[in-house]
Design an enzyme around this catalytic site. Structure first.
Site, mmCIF file in Angstrom:
data_model
loop_
_atom_site.group_PDB
_atom_site.id
_atom_site.type_symbol
_atom_site.label_atom_id
_atom_site.label_comp_id
_atom_site.label_asym_id
_atom_site.label_seq_id
_atom_site.Cartn_x
_atom_site.Cartn_y
_atom_site.Cartn_z
ATOM 1 N N LEU A 61 -45.449 78.659 -47.946
ATOM 2 C CA LEU A 61 -45.948 79.229 -46.977
ATOM 3 C C LEU A 61 -45.392 78.865 -45.428
ATOM 4 O O LEU A 61 -46.030 79.406 -44.564
ATOM 5 C CB LEU A 61 -47.437 79.209 -46.979
ATOM 6 C CG LEU A 61 -48.045 79.638 -48.247
ATOM 7 C CD1 LEU A 61 -49.720 79.581 -48.334
ATOM 8 C CD2 LEU A 61 -47.809 81.220 -48.509
ATOM 9 N N GLU A 113 -41.691 70.181 -41.089
ATOM 10 C CA GLU A 113 -40.322 69.602 -41.310
ATOM 11 C C GLU A 113 -40.103 68.035 -40.945
ATOM 12 O O GLU A 113 -39.271 67.525 -41.789
ATOM 13 C CB GLU A 113 -39.508 70.242 -40.139
ATOM 14 C CG GLU A 113 -39.256 71.726 -40.388
ATOM 15 C CD GLU A 113 -40.556 72.736 -40.421
ATOM 16 O OE1 GLU A 113 -40.295 73.859 -41.067
ATOM 17 O OE2 GLU A 113 -41.567 72.231 -40.004
ATOM 18 N N ASP A 154 -34.477 56.596 -55.052
ATOM 19 C CA ASP A 154 -33.068 56.771 -55.979
ATOM 20 C C ASP A 154 -31.894 55.991 -56.053
ATOM 21 O O ASP A 154 -31.511 55.392 -56.986
ATOM 22 C CB ASP A 154 -32.574 58.396 -55.744
ATOM 23 C CG ASP A 154 -31.276 58.516 -56.706
ATOM 24 O OD1 ASP A 154 -31.629 58.398 -57.934
ATOM 25 O OD2 ASP A 154 -30.502 58.932 -56.082
#
EC number: 4.6.1.17
Length: 351
Positions: free
Chosen positions: A75, A112, A126
């Site tokens: 959204l 953001e 990672d």
């Protein structure tokens, strides 16, 4: 009770219609941290992980994540981002992440900034998992936002965090910004008598096309004097007013900027600084210029100013290693007495 903006009257998810809102400049700052081991911290600081260039990779991932926020979160509106910055720091057992997102439009840029932190943190995870598979991404949260109907917003619990940090220094350990290898503390810990922010005005450094060497020198010097240091915060010359607002938002005792003090059309640091000062300290700025011109006549072209923004001391230095060295030489014997005066004491033997 407030209503959820993304749910309509029948309880169905909806995308908020922002067409009636006016365009304003909007900035959001978010943070998080990857909790890991001292071994990982040492390896990342030395850039010695099996997957090399850890921080640069995480920074690029964070920026890319911010740009794809509307694709990841159903959204969210598509935004034309004008700037995304991702910065890292170190504690003994964590890597801190701070992201700043900026746009000009009818809706906010908080998601953001948060997405940038989350994606940068997951990328760090990672890259370190071979050494520490138990690393944990923690505390992803919004710190501040600017623009729109609410104007300036700061995370409410920040005041409690500041009080804890001031009362117990072990709650806000010194950290180092990895991209600059300088001492630094998390933004919410910048409050109190010995807290400083280093601000760099450099369009090239902000764009990643040049490496700033002035901010890290200042941060290391201030840390050696016992300050908790935030930064260097690097802003393009055109955005230095936002940089000053960012530097001052938690009312540190001291803000020292470098760069943007010359006569170039893009040099705007003095004007931005004067706009936030409540009192000037012209003698400090003149002493820095005098010391510079004694060895380098062109130092007279620096337009740097100094003064008080409320109870924060703000000082502009030139954006050159020599200018910063001269500034340090002038400021070191003055700082204790100056900050004591601003705090309401230190007036003994004044002329």
């Amino acid at each position: 009770m407030s209503e959820l903006s993304h749910v309509d009257g029948e309880g169905r998810a909806r995308m908020v219609d922002v067409s009636a809102k006016s365009d304003t400049t909007r900035i959001a700052v978010a943070e998080g941290e990857l909790l890991t081991t001292a071994e990982v911290v040492a390896l990342v600081r030395a850039d010695d992980m099996p997957k090399a260039d850890v921080l640069s990779t995480a920074r690029i991932a964070g920026i890319a994540g911010a740009k794809k926020t509307s694709e990841l979160i159903p959204l969210c509106h598509q935004l034309a981002l004008s700037s995304v910055k991702v910065e890292f720091g170190f504690t003994e057992s964590s890597i801190t992440i701070e992201a700043t997102a900026k746009t000009k439009g009818p809706t906010g840029v908080e998601m953001e900034a948060l997405t940038a932190v989350a994606v940068a943190g997951l990328t760090l995870h990672d890259m370190v998992k071979a050494v520490d598979p138990a690393a944990t991404l923690n505390g992803v949260r919004l710190l501040t936002k600017e623009g729109g109907k609410r104007g300036h917003w700061v995370r409410p619990e920040a005041d409690e965090i500041h009080e804890d940090a001031a009362g117990d220094p072990t709650d806000s350990p010194a950290t180092e910004i990895a991209s600059h290898d300088v001492k630094h503390v998390a933004p919410e810990a910048i409050s109190g008598d010995l807290c400083a922010v280093v601000l760099v005005a450099s369009t090239g450094a902000a764009a990643g096309t040049r490496v700033d060497t002035t901010g890290p020198v200042l941060a290391e010097w201030l840390a050696g004097l016992g300050f908790s240091v935030r930064g260097p915060l690097v802003y393009a010359d055109a955005d230095i007013a936002f940089g000053l607002a960012d530097a001052l938002r938690l009312e540190p005792a001291l803000v020292i900027s470098t760069g943007g003090t010359g006569a170039s059309p893009t040099d705007a640091t003095p004007e931005a600084t004067l706009a936030v000062l409540t009192r000037e300290l012209p003698g400090v700025a003149e002493a820095i210029r005098r010391r510079g011109t004694a060895k380098f006549p062109l130092a007279a072209l620096s337009r740097g100013v100094a003064g008080l923004a409320g109870r924060s001391v703000v000082i502009n230095l030139p954006g050159s290693p020599g200018g910063v060295k001269d500034g340090i030489a002038v400021l070191e014997p003055l700082l204790d007495h100056l900050l004591a005066q601003v705090a309401g004491g230190g007036n003994h033997d004044d002329n």
